[in-house]
Design a protein around this motif. Sequence first.
Motif, PDB file in Angstrom:
ATOM      1  N   GLY A  20      70.155 -20.378  16.573  1.00  0.00           N
ATOM      2  CA  GLY A  20      70.478 -20.346  15.152  1.00  0.00           C
ATOM      3  C   GLY A  20      71.795 -19.687  14.797  1.00  0.00           C
ATOM      4  N   VAL A  21      72.544 -19.159  15.786  1.00  0.00           N
ATOM      5  CA  VAL A  21      73.826 -18.505  15.511  1.00  0.00           C
ATOM      6  C   VAL A  21      74.957 -19.478  15.838  1.00  0.00           C
ATOM      7  CG1 VAL A  21      75.344 -16.578  16.057  1.00  0.00           C
ATOM      8  CG2 VAL A  21      72.871 -16.238  15.993  1.00  0.00           C
ATOM      9  N   GLU A  25      80.280 -17.766  13.993  1.00  0.00           N
ATOM     10  CA  GLU A  25      79.787 -16.391  13.870  1.00  0.00           C
ATOM     11  C   GLU A  25      79.960 -15.632  15.184  1.00  0.00           C
ATOM     12  OE1 GLU A  25      78.399 -13.122  11.903  1.00  0.00           O
ATOM     13  OE2 GLU A  25      78.949 -15.085  11.100  1.00  0.00           O
ATOM     14  N   LYS A 181      64.894 -10.352   8.393  1.00  0.00           N
ATOM     15  CA  LYS A 181      65.462 -11.600   8.917  1.00  0.00           C
ATOM     16  C   LYS A 181      66.708 -11.987   8.132  1.00  0.00           C
ATOM     17  CE  LYS A 181      64.291 -16.495   9.564  1.00  0.00           C
ATOM     18  NZ  LYS A 181      63.235 -17.533   9.383  1.00  0.00           N
ATOM     19  N   TYR A 182      66.634 -11.870   6.811  1.00  0.00           N
ATOM     20  CA  TYR A 182      67.785 -12.209   5.969  1.00  0.00           C
ATOM     21  C   TYR A 182      68.967 -11.292   6.275  1.00  0.00           C
ATOM     22  CZ  TYR A 182      70.689 -12.765   1.833  1.00  0.00           C
ATOM     23  OH  TYR A 182      71.756 -12.974   0.997  1.00  0.00           O
ATOM     24  N   ARG A 184      69.614  -9.682   9.038  1.00  0.00           N
ATOM     25  CA  ARG A 184      70.166  -9.988  10.368  1.00  0.00           C
ATOM     26  C   ARG A 184      71.044 -11.232  10.317  1.00  0.00           C
ATOM     27  NH1 ARG A 184      64.770  -8.791  12.055  1.00  0.00           N
ATOM     28  NH2 ARG A 184      64.336 -11.038  12.189  1.00  0.00           N
ATOM     29  N   ASN A 185      70.573 -12.268   9.644  1.00  0.00           N
ATOM     30  CA  ASN A 185      71.270 -13.559   9.658  1.00  0.00           C
ATOM     31  C   ASN A 185      72.445 -13.632   8.698  1.00  0.00           C
ATOM     32  OD1 ASN A 185      69.415 -14.448  11.544  1.00  0.00           O
ATOM     33  ND2 ASN A 185      68.122 -15.483  10.043  1.00  0.00           N
ATOM     34  N   HIS A 186      72.382 -12.900   7.570  1.00  0.00           N
ATOM     35  CA  HIS A 186      73.377 -13.090   6.520  1.00  0.00           C
ATOM     36  C   HIS A 186      74.203 -11.839   6.202  1.00  0.00           C
ATOM     37  CE1 HIS A 186      71.867 -17.107   5.501  1.00  0.00           C
ATOM     38  NE2 HIS A 186      70.671 -16.607   5.731  1.00  0.00           N
ATOM     39  N   ASP A 190      71.557  -5.340  12.237  1.00  0.00           N
ATOM     40  CA  ASP A 190      70.512  -5.409  13.259  1.00  0.00           C
ATOM     41  C   ASP A 190      69.376  -4.483  12.850  1.00  0.00           C
ATOM     42  OD1 ASP A 190      69.058  -5.859  15.526  1.00  0.00           O
ATOM     43  OD2 ASP A 190      70.313  -4.635  16.845  1.00  0.00           O
TER      44      ASP A 190
END
Length: 414
Positions: A20-21, A25, A181-182, A184-186, A190
């Motif tokens: 997903g990365v 990024e 999760k949000y 970490r991803n956006h 961490d």
Amino acid sequence: MVKGKNTAGLDLPLPTSPVGVTKSELAYQAMRDGIVNGLLQAGDRLPSTRVLSQRWGVGRGTLESVFERLQLEGYITRKVGSGSRVSATIPDRYLKAVSTAQTTVTRHKEPAMVEAAPVSVRKHYQAQVGVPFVARLASPLLISPAEWAAHLQRAMAAMQPEQMCSVEPQGAWVLREQIAKYLRNHRGIDCLADQILITNGIRHSIDLLARCVVKPGDHVCVEDPGYPAVHHIFEQAGANLLYGPIDQDGLNLGGISNEIECRIAYVTPAHQSPLGVIMSATRRMTLLDWAQRNNTWIIEDDYDSEFNYQSAPLPALKSIDTMNRVVYCGSFNQALFSNLRLGYMLAPPALQRKVLDLWHTVGRSVGVSEQLGLAAFMQGPAFLRHLRRSRQEYQTLRDIVLETLRAEAGTLSH
């Protein structure tokens, strides 16, 4: 090492891609981490996008967007004919810091300098739907009551009987999982769900922190100009405010004497309120280094990073906090609707325990149904779809204002 000749970027490995990365990024993280960790230093010349494209197997167009992002954040400068160079200066102490290090400082009973507080206006203006130039109020037209009710009803139907009587002390686990999760991803942070504490908004988070950390007479550094409501919270806790001026790079600590012990520094680095400045990479490192040396907690108010119109949302200050000095505060009240009253806090363990103890004492104020409804909204595509829709709408409105101001300014000049 000869400045301008270094091509250390050639030796930076492109990290293995997690699920997903994107490659964009990963390339950004590799270059940013190289600067933050001192592998690339201020003045070093970076390899061209052509060279990096061949080495990393990443398209030049992708790398161009990465370089533009790094330039926007203040990590590098780019000039036609001379290439790209590192511009961020990383303090030596930051590079040597251990993530769990704590520095003990001597408390000064008599500060060597007292900052004069600027005149503040206590008059409050009530935000109203449909009234122009109110930036702090989310448009209720972008999310329908029926859409929100559907997610809320789905969450309530799946609620277990025990959830109606008790909930995890830090907030509903399913919501904290979605928030982690949000982040970490956006936001590049961490973190895990058990590090998140649910509150009813950013001001609520700051009030809890102020009551846990500030004693009467303690000094708190705030931005000037800044957010008056937060200044008032610290004043109510008995703090003496030190005003750090804002310039083109963000908060300037130059006027804060090293003789003064500062308990908290409050900042809005992603989009300074009210001037809109993005805190540069150098200033971010300087702030983290200063906080470590002075045993100061940093409160990062990330109130609207979802609405950056120049590029992808900038990574949070917390994402490069290797010394565990930053308390990250966020909210859904602007992203969704103002009366949702749901926010969250991500604090270092030492502070989290204090805040949680106070939270138990005063009683939690966020209902479980709202938490489960928001978790359901975030689990599917609805939340990110709403953010995209809102970003487009707000950017359109912003562009109309800017175009009108440019036109009117031209008229006035004649």
